[in-house]
Design a protein around this motif. Sequence first.
Motif, PDB file in Angstrom:
ATOM      1  N   PHE B 150      15.043  -4.007  10.937  1.00  0.00           N
ATOM      2  CA  PHE B 150      15.145  -3.198   9.811  1.00  0.00           C
ATOM      3  C   PHE B 150      14.871  -3.628   8.415  1.00  0.00           C
ATOM      4  O   PHE B 150      13.935  -3.210   7.543  1.00  0.00           O
ATOM      5  CB  PHE B 150      16.426  -2.418   9.669  1.00  0.00           C
ATOM      6  N   ALA B 151      15.388  -4.910   8.090  1.00  0.00           N
ATOM      7  CA  ALA B 151      15.194  -5.462   6.800  1.00  0.00           C
ATOM      8  C   ALA B 151      13.765  -5.917   6.656  1.00  0.00           C
ATOM      9  O   ALA B 151      13.302  -5.663   5.679  1.00  0.00           O
ATOM     10  CB  ALA B 151      16.169  -6.867   6.725  1.00  0.00           C
ATOM     11  N   MET B 152      13.164  -6.602   7.706  1.00  0.00           N
ATOM     12  CA  MET B 152      11.759  -6.990   7.529  1.00  0.00           C
ATOM     13  C   MET B 152      10.632  -6.100   7.702  1.00  0.00           C
ATOM     14  O   MET B 152       9.869  -5.973   6.806  1.00  0.00           O
ATOM     15  CB  MET B 152      11.447  -8.000   8.756  1.00  0.00           C
ATOM     16  N   THR B 153      10.775  -5.181   8.582  1.00  0.00           N
ATOM     17  CA  THR B 153      10.093  -4.029   8.547  1.00  0.00           C
ATOM     18  C   THR B 153      10.252  -2.884   7.499  1.00  0.00           C
ATOM     19  O   THR B 153       9.340  -2.251   6.857  1.00  0.00           O
ATOM     20  CB  THR B 153       9.952  -3.126   9.795  1.00  0.00           C
ATOM     21  N   GLY B 154      11.470  -2.895   7.039  1.00  0.00           N
ATOM     22  CA  GLY B 154      11.684  -2.095   5.853  1.00  0.00           C
ATOM     23  C   GLY B 154      10.993  -2.727   4.494  1.00  0.00           C
ATOM     24  O   GLY B 154      10.445  -1.785   4.003  1.00  0.00           O
ATOM     25  N   LEU B 155      11.246  -3.864   4.217  1.00  0.00           N
ATOM     26  CA  LEU B 155      10.566  -4.335   3.291  1.00  0.00           C
ATOM     27  C   LEU B 155       9.259  -4.355   3.167  1.00  0.00           C
ATOM     28  O   LEU B 155       8.464  -3.941   2.179  1.00  0.00           O
ATOM     29  CB  LEU B 155      10.956  -5.930   2.985  1.00  0.00           C
ATOM     30  N   HIS B 156       8.636  -4.433   4.142  1.00  0.00           N
ATOM     31  CA  HIS B 156       7.001  -4.490   4.640  1.00  0.00           C
ATOM     32  C   HIS B 156       6.691  -2.925   4.309  1.00  0.00           C
ATOM     33  O   HIS B 156       5.677  -2.929   3.720  1.00  0.00           O
ATOM     34  CB  HIS B 156       6.965  -4.819   6.008  1.00  0.00           C
ATOM     35  N   ALA B 157       7.502  -2.100   4.752  1.00  0.00           N
ATOM     36  CA  ALA B 157       7.170  -0.649   4.517  1.00  0.00           C
ATOM     37  C   ALA B 157       7.238  -0.276   3.246  1.00  0.00           C
ATOM     38  O   ALA B 157       6.212   0.330   2.606  1.00  0.00           O
ATOM     39  CB  ALA B 157       8.092   0.262   5.270  1.00  0.00           C
ATOM     40  N   LEU B 158       8.149  -0.870   2.561  1.00  0.00           N
ATOM     41  CA  LEU B 158       8.280  -0.517   0.951  1.00  0.00           C
ATOM     42  C   LEU B 158       6.842  -1.204   0.301  1.00  0.00           C
ATOM     43  O   LEU B 158       6.451  -0.420  -0.367  1.00  0.00           O
ATOM     44  CB  LEU B 158       9.613  -1.371   0.594  1.00  0.00           C
ATOM     45  N   HIS B 159       6.468  -2.118   0.623  1.00  0.00           N
ATOM     46  CA  HIS B 159       5.149  -2.906   0.196  1.00  0.00           C
ATOM     47  C   HIS B 159       4.197  -1.989   0.314  1.00  0.00           C
ATOM     48  O   HIS B 159       3.536  -1.620  -0.355  1.00  0.00           O
ATOM     49  CB  HIS B 159       5.059  -4.281   0.699  1.00  0.00           C
ATOM     50  N   MET B 160       4.190  -1.306   1.705  1.00  0.00           N
ATOM     51  CA  MET B 160       3.156  -0.301   1.982  1.00  0.00           C
ATOM     52  C   MET B 160       3.085   0.875   0.945  1.00  0.00           C
ATOM     53  O   MET B 160       2.181   1.307   0.685  1.00  0.00           O
ATOM     54  CB  MET B 160       3.206   0.024   3.543  1.00  0.00           C
ATOM     55  N   ILE B 161       4.169   1.360   0.859  1.00  0.00           N
ATOM     56  CA  ILE B 161       4.324   2.412  -0.077  1.00  0.00           C
ATOM     57  C   ILE B 161       3.964   2.141  -1.435  1.00  0.00           C
ATOM     58  O   ILE B 161       3.055   3.202  -1.877  1.00  0.00           O
ATOM     59  CB  ILE B 161       5.942   2.976  -0.069  1.00  0.00           C
ATOM     60  N   VAL B 162       4.147   1.233  -1.979  1.00  0.00           N
ATOM     61  CA  VAL B 162       3.809   0.708  -3.169  1.00  0.00           C
ATOM     62  C   VAL B 162       2.150   0.827  -3.243  1.00  0.00           C
ATOM     63  O   VAL B 162       1.302   1.177  -4.068  1.00  0.00           O
ATOM     64  CB  VAL B 162       4.131  -0.325  -3.630  1.00  0.00           C
ATOM     65  N   GLY B 163       1.927   0.015  -2.088  1.00  0.00           N
ATOM     66  CA  GLY B 163       0.154  -0.245  -2.009  1.00  0.00           C
ATOM     67  C   GLY B 163      -0.505   1.232  -1.865  1.00  0.00           C
ATOM     68  O   GLY B 163      -1.423   1.260  -2.612  1.00  0.00           O
TER      69      GLY B 163
END
Lengths: 102, 215
Positions: B150-163
């Motif tokens: 959850f931490a890794m894919t969550g941080l990744h998803a956050l980056h996707m949202i910003v992108g």
Amino acid sequence: MTESSPSIGTYVGIFVALILLTVATVGVAFVDLGVLNVVVALTIAVSKALLVALYFMHLRYSGSLNWLFAAAGVLWLVFLVGLTLSDVATRSWLQATGLSQF
Amino acid sequence: MRSSDAAVAHQFDDAVQQAEAARLGMWTFLLTEILFFGGLFTGYVVYRLSYPEAFAAGSHHLDVVLGGINTAVLIASSLTMAFAVYAAERLRRRGVMLFLTLTILLGSTFLGIKWVEYAHKFEENLVPGASFVSPEGASSHVELFFSFYFAMTGLHALHMIVGIGILAILLAAAFRRRDGKLNANAVEMTGLYWHFVDIVWIFLFPLLYLIGRHG
């Protein structure tokens, strides 16, 4: 400084390669190669990352300063993982000598 | 073939220097991102080495099909992003708008699939915390695997949202610019960021979804 840019054909070719490598990594995961499973998975992942970095991110067509920055990032990541593992992966050695009480 | 930006800030000699400075600046930021995710990857490596069976057990509860589809979706979004940059360099406004839109759609598809995966995890009581129930036969360390998941894919998803947010801003800007003066450099910088987020997932997918899948 002007740089050349990849052609549409190059981009599509890289895309196909990336998809094929993805299929490969999933396929290989279901075959028992013992320790090699991780090695193969990481090798494929690094290859995919290189293709994205060199072509999609234009690193192949960039000046040496860009290369330096990209390499520096990887270098410090290697330090982070490498030095951490040199500690964690060798702790059993210390216990064997009996010195771990210190 | 490089387009010049609409305006050159006064501290730069010319548009080419300004574009190069932006490129180096973005690469510097991506360096910090490598180490940002790198910390989580390092933690993952340490604990996977410590609890290999628990990590394999946890990995088996992830959906390889959805993960694989998501990987393909993200790779496709990198292709459309590269096309957007290609169009921006040649000041083709319609091409830019088309490929930015496609990239946003593909990125959103990725997030949608992730949402479905997360929902499944909630239903299966595999979310770390009070509600976590260790799957049959697996040690309590499986919860650690899911913390990393959850931490890794969550941080990744956050980056996707910003992108996606940045892509939407670029799309709006391109839409408004009927005079044909696109900021190609901005599209290129966003492309670098987007490709980096793709690279992070390229590592996340095998490390989280494909542990001990054989036999």
